[in-house]
Design a protein around this motif. Structure first.
Motif, PDB file in Angstrom:
ATOM      1  N   ALA A  66      30.572  55.642  29.234  1.00 17.66           N
ATOM      2  CA  ALA A  66      29.164  55.249  29.220  1.00 17.66           C
ATOM      3  C   ALA A  66      28.897  54.207  28.138  1.00 17.66           C
ATOM      4  N   LEU A  67      29.509  54.363  26.969  1.00 15.76           N
ATOM      5  CA  LEU A  67      29.335  53.400  25.892  1.00 15.76           C
ATOM      6  C   LEU A  67      29.873  52.036  26.293  1.00 15.76           C
ATOM      7  N   LEU A  68      31.064  51.993  26.895  1.00 17.80           N
ATOM      8  CA  LEU A  68      31.656  50.725  27.302  1.00 17.80           C
ATOM      9  C   LEU A  68      30.848  50.067  28.418  1.00 17.80           C
ATOM     10  N   ARG A  69      30.321  50.877  29.339  1.00 14.38           N
ATOM     11  CA  ARG A  69      29.472  50.323  30.396  1.00 14.38           C
ATOM     12  C   ARG A  69      28.194  49.736  29.815  1.00 14.38           C
ATOM     13  N   ALA A  70      27.589  50.433  28.866  1.00 18.99           N
ATOM     14  CA  ALA A  70      26.348  49.949  28.257  1.00 18.99           C
ATOM     15  C   ALA A  70      26.587  48.675  27.456  1.00 18.99           C
ATOM     16  N   LEU A  71      27.675  48.634  26.687  1.00 20.58           N
ATOM     17  CA  LEU A  71      27.973  47.425  25.917  1.00 20.58           C
ATOM     18  C   LEU A  71      28.301  46.247  26.834  1.00 20.58           C
ATOM     19  N   THR A  72      28.993  46.512  27.938  1.00 17.70           N
ATOM     20  CA  THR A  72      29.286  45.451  28.899  1.00 17.70           C
ATOM     21  C   THR A  72      28.006  44.914  29.510  1.00 17.70           C
ATOM     22  N   THR A  73      27.124  45.818  29.908  1.00 21.60           N
ATOM     23  CA  THR A  73      25.858  45.409  30.510  1.00 21.60           C
ATOM     24  C   THR A  73      25.036  44.574  29.533  1.00 21.60           C
ATOM     25  N   GLU A  74      24.931  45.021  28.293  1.00 21.14           N
ATOM     26  CA  GLU A  74      24.107  44.310  27.318  1.00 21.14           C
ATOM     27  C   GLU A  74      24.734  42.982  26.894  1.00 21.14           C
ATOM     28  N   ARG A 110      31.420  42.373  44.484  1.00 16.53           N
ATOM     29  CA  ARG A 110      30.031  42.654  44.132  1.00 16.53           C
ATOM     30  C   ARG A 110      29.797  44.157  44.040  1.00 16.53           C
ATOM     31  N   ARG A 111      30.365  44.906  44.947  1.00 17.40           N
ATOM     32  CA  ARG A 111      30.193  46.365  44.926  1.00 17.40           C
ATOM     33  C   ARG A 111      30.921  46.987  43.740  1.00 17.40           C
ATOM     34  N   GLN A 112      32.088  46.448  43.387  1.00 22.35           N
ATOM     35  CA  GLN A 112      32.791  46.941  42.207  1.00 22.35           C
ATOM     36  C   GLN A 112      31.970  46.684  40.943  1.00 22.35           C
ATOM     37  N   ALA A 113      31.368  45.512  40.843  1.00 20.43           N
ATOM     38  CA  ALA A 113      30.544  45.189  39.678  1.00 20.43           C
ATOM     39  C   ALA A 113      29.303  46.068  39.634  1.00 20.43           C
ATOM     40  N   MET A 114      28.693  46.330  40.781  1.00 21.90           N
ATOM     41  CA  MET A 114      27.503  47.187  40.812  1.00 21.90           C
ATOM     42  C   MET A 114      27.832  48.617  40.425  1.00 21.90           C
ATOM     43  N   SER A 115      29.053  49.047  40.691  1.00 20.38           N
ATOM     44  CA  SER A 115      29.429  50.408  40.317  1.00 20.38           C
ATOM     45  C   SER A 115      29.669  50.535  38.818  1.00 20.38           C
ATOM     46  N   TYR A 116      29.839  49.420  38.117  1.00 16.92           N
ATOM     47  CA  TYR A 116      30.117  49.472  36.683  1.00 16.92           C
ATOM     48  C   TYR A 116      28.913  49.067  35.840  1.00 16.92           C
ATOM     49  N   ILE A 117      28.246  47.980  36.223  1.00 16.26           N
ATOM     50  CA  ILE A 117      27.097  47.478  35.456  1.00 16.26           C
ATOM     51  C   ILE A 117      25.862  48.264  35.863  1.00 16.26           C
ATOM     52  N   TYR A 118      25.043  48.624  34.878  1.00 12.76           N
ATOM     53  CA  TYR A 118      23.889  49.487  35.121  1.00 12.76           C
ATOM     54  C   TYR A 118      22.754  48.786  35.866  1.00 12.76           C
ATOM     55  N   ASP A 119      22.562  47.498  35.682  1.00  7.04           N
ATOM     56  CA  ASP A 119      21.408  46.793  36.213  1.00  7.04           C
ATOM     57  C   ASP A 119      21.798  46.009  37.465  1.00  7.04           C
ATOM     58  N   LYS A 120      21.160  46.322  38.590  1.00  2.85           N
ATOM     59  CA  LYS A 120      21.474  45.677  39.865  1.00  2.85           C
ATOM     60  C   LYS A 120      21.070  44.204  39.854  1.00  2.85           C
ATOM     61  N   LEU A 122      20.909  42.272  37.292  1.00  5.19           N
ATOM     62  CA  LEU A 122      21.835  41.560  36.421  1.00  5.19           C
ATOM     63  C   LEU A 122      23.113  41.195  37.171  1.00  5.19           C
ATOM     64  N   VAL A 123      23.560  42.068  38.060  1.00  5.81           N
ATOM     65  CA  VAL A 123      24.746  41.777  38.866  1.00  5.81           C
ATOM     66  C   VAL A 123      24.477  40.582  39.771  1.00  5.81           C
ATOM     67  N   HIS A 124      23.307  40.541  40.407  1.00  7.92           N
ATOM     68  CA  HIS A 124      22.965  39.408  41.275  1.00  7.92           C
ATOM     69  C   HIS A 124      22.904  38.109  40.469  1.00  7.92           C
ATOM     70  N   LEU A 125      22.308  38.165  39.283  1.00 10.62           N
ATOM     71  CA  LEU A 125      22.230  36.993  38.422  1.00 10.62           C
ATOM     72  C   LEU A 125      23.614  36.538  37.973  1.00 10.62           C
ATOM     73  N   LEU A 126      24.473  37.498  37.639  1.00 11.34           N
ATOM     74  CA  LEU A 126      25.837  37.177  37.216  1.00 11.34           C
ATOM     75  C   LEU A 126      26.611  36.512  38.347  1.00 11.34           C
ATOM     76  N   PHE A 127      26.482  37.022  39.563  1.00  7.91           N
ATOM     77  CA  PHE A 127      27.226  36.463  40.688  1.00  7.91           C
ATOM     78  C   PHE A 127      26.694  35.080  41.088  1.00  7.91           C
ATOM     79  N   GLU A 128      25.438  34.772  40.754  1.00  7.14           N
ATOM     80  CA  GLU A 128      24.904  33.431  41.025  1.00  7.14           C
ATOM     81  C   GLU A 128      25.391  32.422  39.997  1.00  7.14           C
ATOM     82  N   ASN A 129      25.425  32.810  38.720  1.00  3.83           N
ATOM     83  CA  ASN A 129      25.678  31.854  37.638  1.00  3.83           C
ATOM     84  C   ASN A 129      27.135  31.754  37.213  1.00  3.83           C
ATOM     85  N   ALA A 130      27.924  32.787  37.369  1.00  2.00           N
ATOM     86  CA  ALA A 130      29.294  32.786  36.832  1.00  2.00           C
ATOM     87  C   ALA A 130      30.210  31.749  37.475  1.00  2.00           C
TER      88      ALA A 130
END
Length: 163
Positions: A66-74, A110-120, A122-130
């Protein structure tokens, strides 16, 4: 007769250990060497770190995840997070993995990222900009910068930021 440890024995006992002691399976006599003796009280024990890929961070497995997921998300949300050096080093591969998934852009990624990152969102934004931001880069999407130690407990601090 085999001797493995010579503590407090004289030279005669050590010489007897190097004497002929039996024979090998070929029939020729063999010499038996004693094990090395450490007489100092400051002997150090070195252990091999098999299977230590991830730092334990002093937490049970569920809290660590949970800590690693939260730090990754932030880190992905803000672009820069100030944390301890050990946590920053532990979270770096997970941030790189999420950006690599975003560069791939497939539905499975995208589904793998959604299963790890807490904010949906944020995943959409990441997949647009990365893909535009990191298209030519082959890895190393974030860096860890050491900062001054924390004032309360003198813990080593660091800033993890996206490149």
């Amino acid at each position: 007769m085999r001797f493995s440890v010579f503590v407090g024995l004289g030279l005669a006992a050590v010489a007897d250990a190097f004497s002929m002691s039996g024979s090998s399976f070929m029939g020729a006599p063999t010499l038996v060497a004693p094990a090395p003796v450490r007489t100092s009280s400051t002997a150090t024990i070195t252990m091999i770190s098999h299977g230590k890929k991830v730092a334990k961070l002093g937490r049970p497995a569920d809290q660590r995840k949970a800590l690693l997921r939260a730090l990754t998300t932030e880190t992905i949300r803000h672009g820069r997070v100030k944390t301890t050096l050990t946590r920053a080093r532990a979270v770096r591969p997970f941030v790189d993995k999420m950006i690599s998934l975003a560069k791939d852009g497939s539905l499975h990624s995208r589904r793998q990222a959604m299963s790890y990152i807490y904010d949906k969102e944020l995943v959409h934004l990441l997949f647009e900009n990365a893909p535009d931001r990191y298209g030519e880069r082959e890895g190393g999407y974030c860096r860890v910068l050491r900062t001054m130690p924390r004032q309360g407990d003198n813990a080593k601090m660091a800033i993890i930021e996206l490149v």
